[in-house]
Scaffold this active site. Structure first.
Site, PDB file in Angstrom:
ATOM      1  N   CYS A   1       0.636  -1.336   0.063  1.00  0.00           N
ATOM      2  CA  CYS A   1       0.015   0.004   0.062  1.00  0.00           C
ATOM      3  C   CYS A   1       0.820   1.119  -0.009  1.00  0.00           C
ATOM      4  O   CYS A   1       0.453   2.182  -0.596  1.00  0.00           O
ATOM      5  CB  CYS A   1      -0.897   0.106   1.142  1.00  0.00           C
ATOM      6  SG  CYS A   1      -0.150   0.153   2.749  1.00  0.00           S
TER       7      CYS A   1
ATOM      8  N   HIS B   1      -1.191   1.497   7.540  1.00  0.00           N
ATOM      9  CA  HIS B   1      -1.595   1.305   6.151  1.00  0.00           C
ATOM     10  C   HIS B   1      -1.811   2.396   5.452  1.00  0.00           C
ATOM     11  O   HIS B   1      -1.774   3.650   6.313  1.00  0.00           O
ATOM     12  CB  HIS B   1      -3.020   0.632   6.325  1.00  0.00           C
ATOM     13  CG  HIS B   1      -3.725   0.204   4.784  1.00  0.00           C
ATOM     14  ND1 HIS B   1      -3.183  -0.479   4.035  1.00  0.00           N
ATOM     15  CD2 HIS B   1      -4.891   0.662   4.685  1.00  0.00           C
ATOM     16  CE1 HIS B   1      -4.053  -0.571   3.053  1.00  0.00           C
ATOM     17  NE2 HIS B   1      -5.004   0.381   3.235  1.00  0.00           N
TER      18      HIS B   1
END
Length: 331
Positions: A7, A278
């Site tokens: 990510c 994330h």
């Protein structure tokens, strides 16, 4: 994506894709004669497949790009969460190096072709000419030191492709940028050696923005090493970043004193620390905002961007906060 924790890479690529000048240059690059595979050709192929996607929806996994990235830099050759800012930095610098390398090759080949040596380009130590990466992202800072005894100012310029700024609780981007050019006094053991006085003197030092770039990439320094914890912790401070930013070149000799910037993309860090967490990206496409979370895309309200400013309360709470901001100059 099944191939590890990507990510950090996806969010930066999504943000860059929506920086139009950058995307256009990458796509134009791809239409030139093919070269041997490198990080830039892989990125160009990826952007090309996104731009020419016939279906309205769908996912294009950046497999080839990631494979190449891992081959070229062991820092990213694992399945761990990486820092999106380090990746952005590595990517822009690598592309610029590849472009300069290609230019050098073309010159060499050109010289061989017509048999004449181009004397001015023969100097191998000359600073390579700026590439379009520099034309888009590069700004200049000037580091000014003023001796408090003789008042002489010495200044040193340094270029940047992205600007890292310190964050504080309940502030704004404008405030962070102002803090950037605060005057610092060099005294006691930090005295400055003044060439004019030929001795160590007290001095004032400050950084100023001398030239603002076309696209300003701002990195908020949200990860801080805490001695007592012996680890990095995240500063989830609330830092407001407006959709429209008015900036001033702060050094006196600036050609364009004021520039108006529009927010075009944000890489957001979600989580409470640097190595777990994330990244997602918010981008402006046409006249609306999209949120990319790896392969999930949703349309969001411009109002919803405020949710990514950070938190006013807890310091290292799990938060979703703006980490890299991309502002594009209007002119």
């Amino acid at each position: 994506a099944t191939f590890g924790n990507t990510c950090y890479c996806n969010s930066v690529l999504q943000a860059l894709y929506f920086c139009r000048p950058f995307r256009e240059k990458i796509l134009a690059y791809r239409s030139q004669p093919r070269r041997k595979e490198n990080l830039l050709t892989c990125l160009a192929d990826l952007f090309h497949s996104i731009a020419n996607q016939k279906r309205k929806v769908g996912v294009i996994p950046p497999k080839k790009f990631i494979t190449r990235l891992r081959k070229e830099n062991e820092l990213f050759d694992n399945y761990m969460q990486q820092d999106a800012h380090e990746f952005l930095n590595y990517l822009l610098n690598t592309i610029a190096d590849l472009l300069q390398e290609e230019r050098k090759q073309e010159k060499t080949n050109g010289r061989l072709a017509n048999g004449t040596l181009d004397s001015q380009n023969n100097n191998s130590n000359a600073t390579p000419a700026p590439t379009w990466v520099h034309e888009i992202f590069q700004g200049t800072l000037t580091n000014e030191t003023r001796c408090l005894t003789c008042e002489t100012i010495s200044s040193k310029d340094e270029d940047f492709l992205d600007l890292s700024v310190d964050v504080e609780q309940n502030t704004s981007i404008t405030h962070c940028l102002r803090g950037f050019s605060n005057t610092e006094t060099l005294c006691s053991e930090y005295k400055y050696y003044c060439e004019e006085c030929r001795s160590k003197q007290e001095a004032h030092k400050r950084m100023r923005v001398k030239k603002l770039p076309m696209i300003l990439a701002l990195h908020l320094k949200r990860f801080k090493y805490m001695e007592q914890l012996q680890r990095y912790t995240k500063l989830s401070y609330r830092v407001v970043f407006p959709l429209e930013l008015r900036l001033f070149n702060t050094s006196g000799d600036a050609t364009n004193p004021e520039r108006l910037y529009d927010l075009v993309a944000v890489v957001v860090h979600c989580g409470s620390g640097p190595n777990r967490g994330h990244y997602i990206a918010i981008v402006k496409s046409h006249d609306f905002w999209l949120l990319f979370d790896d392969d999930i895309v949703e349309k969001i309200d411009a109002q919803a961007i405020e949710e990514f400013y950070g938190l006013t309360s807890e310091i290292s709470k799990n938060s979703e906060s703006g980490y890299i901001l991309f502002y594009q100059s209007r002119d």
